[in-house]
Design an enzyme around this catalytic site. Structure first.
Site, PDB file in Angstrom:
ATOM      1  N   ASP A 140      34.016  47.939  36.850  1.00  0.00           N
ATOM      2  CA  ASP A 140      33.700  47.379  38.164  1.00  0.00           C
ATOM      3  C   ASP A 140      32.308  46.796  38.274  1.00  0.00           C
ATOM      4  O   ASP A 140      32.028  46.034  39.184  1.00  0.00           O
ATOM      5  CB  ASP A 140      33.856  48.452  39.250  1.00  0.00           C
TER       6      ASP A 140
ATOM      7  N   CYS B  40      42.567   4.209  65.424  1.00  0.00           N
ATOM      8  CA  CYS B  40      41.639   3.177  65.881  1.00  0.00           C
ATOM      9  C   CYS B  40      40.557   2.973  64.821  1.00  0.00           C
ATOM     10  O   CYS B  40      39.744   3.869  64.559  1.00  0.00           O
ATOM     11  CB  CYS B  40      41.013   3.592  67.208  1.00  0.00           C
TER      12      CYS B  40
ATOM     13  N   ASP C 217      35.667  52.234  32.162  1.00  0.00           N
ATOM     14  CA  ASP C 217      34.286  52.538  32.512  1.00  0.00           C
ATOM     15  C   ASP C 217      34.328  53.823  33.340  1.00  0.00           C
ATOM     16  O   ASP C 217      35.383  54.214  33.828  1.00  0.00           O
ATOM     17  CB  ASP C 217      33.706  51.376  33.320  1.00  0.00           C
TER      18      ASP C 217
END
Length: 782
Positions: free
Chosen positions: A676, A94, A482
């Site tokens: 990390d 519509c 690390d």
């Protein structure tokens, strides 16, 4: 230079060779800086260097696609900007209602702009404040449903509907194939006299292969000569020309049947990969006061409370406010053991709640959540192609024309130089030569193998950002780690407090806790935790961080220094170095040395095992970079078996040391860095392959890395290498199998031994088998 990125779904793309040609031709367009076609996900990604010419370039791209395969439909994939969201109002029919929805959504507080495209049923909302977007989406959805209750709201790209014309075409194709096959069988069974025999086989041929011949003519008119349609058309028409009607029809029939099996195998493979990543939550139970509403995850904002019932997926990242349960995180991490959670525990989206009812406070909106990140990484991984894929694409470009000219030479030259040679015999050999030459087995199965490997890795909690990185994992020479949070748990604990010059241990710990109260570093948090009392901010008047050394603060008006030995030396404090296993914080109060605190970290349980297995896999050199003391670094390196350790490094010195390790490498293998923290991002970016510990790692580290380990386990690196090697083995199995079979049949065809029947197997049969083999890459590790 400002570039514009666009992505398109190529609906109907089922030819790997066509995908490679489309990518090649789009890259040639002036104004396109890069273009990649991911055959597996049917996605075209374009970087447009001249945004003003975007419409013209898109039109040219569409023309290129239609030139290679007129059946492919190009559909734009939404690339949302921050603060923007698209809703698909499926079933909206519509126009007046569409205008009402758009007008009311524009009146929502916080909406910058809202537009509803009635034709595409697409409502695009842009918010002034990105954080208010989930609330705006909820209100917009409710408005749309109030105005049009029968519509369905979708938050993902809608697919074009399978309309009546498309269905009719599909049925017509199947009908022609069946009737053509029946006529072919009748011609073989009844041996009709001429010219009925010819007419029966000709009608059969037109029904079975008319579309292929039509496509070949269409492509030739566009300058696209060397493709499978051309090869099959020339081979089968040639068979008719020399009177081999049954073989001409048979080759086309089995080619069409084989193509159908090939499409089925490719779609099954794609479906298997999609199911592998079927971890997207469908809904969230949003708590609004005492009411619980079922909404989509996109409608939930940061700080909202959601209810997760037993058996449901956690829809967004958050922290548990109430409830106890066990979470199944296997879809994210590959770990089969459930994880017990309680109030205060962090939960990741995509986990499955096993038993208790949980109330979770959302910490990330859906587009930034773990599940979205995983899906985005996996779905876009194939755009970064491996060298082997690029080689096969280039190889296919030259292989087919060379084989075609070789077939022409085979048909013409031997009859001219060999006495009593039969032209028909050598033409037949050349036609069989043509049939087997299509490179689809390689062009399709290779990207499927790599994508399967990436999907299998993600199922094991390893996110690989591209096929190129997956292939690079096969040639690792050196791995640099690390320490904190990578090889060790990163959970620090105060193990010793030693005071001097009249200060008590309690006073020393109180000064240290107040000095470190500005920091969120694990060492600082461990000191604050050990203090067991609330920090009094009124005691603090000044604060200054001294990079790489420590911190200066004023507590109760007294200057306090807390840091490493370099800080004591720089500030000319009379102190005595301490040998202790752990990180040592020295303190000076009012210019006088007051003592030290020892903070120790614990090794991860699988660190030693990971280093041993990496060496067994052939990694030549392992090293560790850390800002910790030499004593601590060397003790850890000795315990887990590292080859080298570099200690007391500042963040910029880690990059310098990595570059030095790169120079000292003895082979041309890849250098990997595993970290990390946010300080690791520059080193991750500098390494050939950066691997980030993802579950607890910083967003900056994950963004800079090429591979993300969801479980923070160093042993996952071993799994990643094994997956890469298994994938490479499957890739080379397909290459050697496909090329081996084709070369054998080419030789046999040239010698007059192989017929077109074997040639069809060498083309379509080999392709199907290679695709099925490629699917094994998804099951690399159980």
């Amino acid at each position: 230079m400002v570039t514009e990125k666009k992505q398109y779904i190529l609906e109907g793309l089922c030819c790997g060779n066509c995908a490679a040609k489309i990518e090649r031709d789009v890259n040639k367009l002036q104004g396109v800086s890069s273009a990649t076609v991911d055959f597996v996900s049917k996605t075209l990604t374009m970087e447009i260097a001249e945004p003003a010419a975007a419409n013209s370039l898109i039109a040219q791209t569409d023309a290129i696609i239609k030139r290679h395969d007129s059946q492919v439909f190009m559909r734009e994939k939404e690339l949302m900007q921050p603060g923007q969201k698209t809703l698909y109002l499926l079933g909206l029919c519509c126009g007046d209602c569409a205008q009402k929805i758009e007008a009311q959504v524009n009146r929502i507080e916080g909406v910058k702009a809202a537009t509803l495209d009635f034709v595409s049923q697409k409502l695009t909302i842009e918010a002034v404040d990105r954080e208010k977007l989930p609330s705006i989406i909820r209100q917009a959805s409710q408005i749309a449903l109030d105005i049009e209750p029968d519509i369905k709201i979708s938050y993902t790209d809608q697919k074009p509907e399978d309309d009546g014309a498309a269905r009719l075409k599909k049925y017509a194709y199947r009908f022609c194939l069946c009737v053509g096959a029946a006529l072919f069988a009748a011609g073989i069974a009844f041996h009709f006299p001429q010219p009925i025999d010819f007419i029966v086989f000709l009608i059969s041929y037109l029904l079975v292969g008319g579309e292929v011949v039509f496509r070949a003519l269409k492509n030739i008119s566009k300058g696209q000569v060397f493709d499978e349609n051309f090869l099959m058309s020339v081979a089968t028409i040639g068979a008719f020309a020399i009177g081999e009607y049954p073989e001409g029809v048979a080759v086309m029939l089995f080619y069409q049947v084989g193509e159908a099996f090939q499409r089925l195998a490719v779609n099954r493979s794609r479906q298997s990969i999609s199911e592998l990543m079927d971890i997207r939550p469908d809904f969230a139970n949003l708590k609004v006061g005492n009411e619980v509403r079922k909404v989509t995850p996109e409608e939930v904002g940061i700080g909202d409370l959601i209810l997760v019932k037993p058996g449901e997926k956690v829809p967004l990242d958050g922290v548990i406010e109430e409830g106890f349960s066990a979470l199944d995180t296997s879809a994210l991490t590959g770990e089969s053991l459930p994880r017990d959670v309680e109030p205060g525990s962090e939960v990741l989206s995509g986990s499955i709640n096993k038993n208790g009812v949980l109330i979770v406070k959302v910490t990330k909106e859906f587009s930034e959540s773990t599940i979205s990140r995983i899906l985005d990484l996996v779905q876009n991984a194939s755009s970064k192609k491996a060298p082997t894929e690029n080689f096969i694409t280039k190889f296919a470009r030259y292989y087919t024309p060379i084989i075609t000219f070789a077939a022409v030479a085979l048909a013409v030259i031997p009859p001219l130089i060999i006495p009593e040679a039969d032209f028909n015999d050598w033409i037949y050999r050349a036609l069989a030569f043509l049939v087997v030459s299509c490179p689809c087995a390689l062009v399709i199965s290779i990207p499927l193998s790599f994508f399967g490997g990436i999907g299998g890795a993600s199922k094991n909690g390893i996110l690989v950002k591209g096929s190129n990185y997956l292939e690079a994992l096969n040639t690792i020479d050196t791995i640099v780690f690390d320490k904190t949070g990578t090889l060790t748990k990163g959970i620090f604990k105060v193990t010793k407090v030693e005071s001097v010059n009249g200060w008590s241990k309690e006073e020393l710990l109180a000064y240290a806790a107040h000095a470190e109260s500005f920091s969120n570093h694990p060492i600082a948090l461990s000191i604050q935790k050990e203090y067991h009392q609330k920090i009094d901010p009124q005691r603090l008047t000044e604060q200054k961080e001294i990079p790489g050394q420590g911190i200066f603060v004023k507590i109760d008006g007294k200057p306090v220094l807390a840091g490493n030995g370099k800080l004591m030396e720089t500030e000319h404090i009379t102190w005595k170095p301490v040998d202790a296993l752990g990180s040592i914080i020295y303190l000076a109060i009012d210019g006088i040395y007051a003592g030290y605190i020892v903070i120790s970290d614990e090794l991860k349980p699988d660190s030693k095992k990971a280093i041993q297995e990496l060496k067994e896999l052939g990694v030549n050199h392992t090293a560790m970079l850390t800002g910790d003391s030499r004593m601590v670094g060397e003790a850890i390196a000795l315990e887990i078996g590292l080859d080298a350790v570099y200690t007391e490094l500042l963040p910029h010195q880690k990059v310098e040391q990595l570059e030095q390790i790169e120079k000292n490498k003895k082979s041309k293998g890849k250098l990997v860095f595993v970290g990390d923290g946010i300080n690791d991002a520059p080193v991750l970016a500098r390494a050939d392959i950066g691997i980030a510990m993802g579950a607890l790692g910083s967003d900056a580290a994950i963004e800079a890395a090429d591979v993300v380990l969801m479980t923070d386990e160093p042993s996952k690196i071993v799994s990643a290498i094994k997956i890469a090697r298994k994938t490479r083995a499957i890739v080379w199995q397909n290459i050697l199998f496909a090329m081996g079979v084709k070369v054998v049949i080419l030789i046999l065809a040239a010698c007059g031994i192989a017929t077109m029947w074997e040639a069809v197997f060498g083309d379509v049969g080999v392709t199907v088998l290679a695709i099925l083999n490629a699917m094994r890459a998804m099951k690399t590790i159980q």
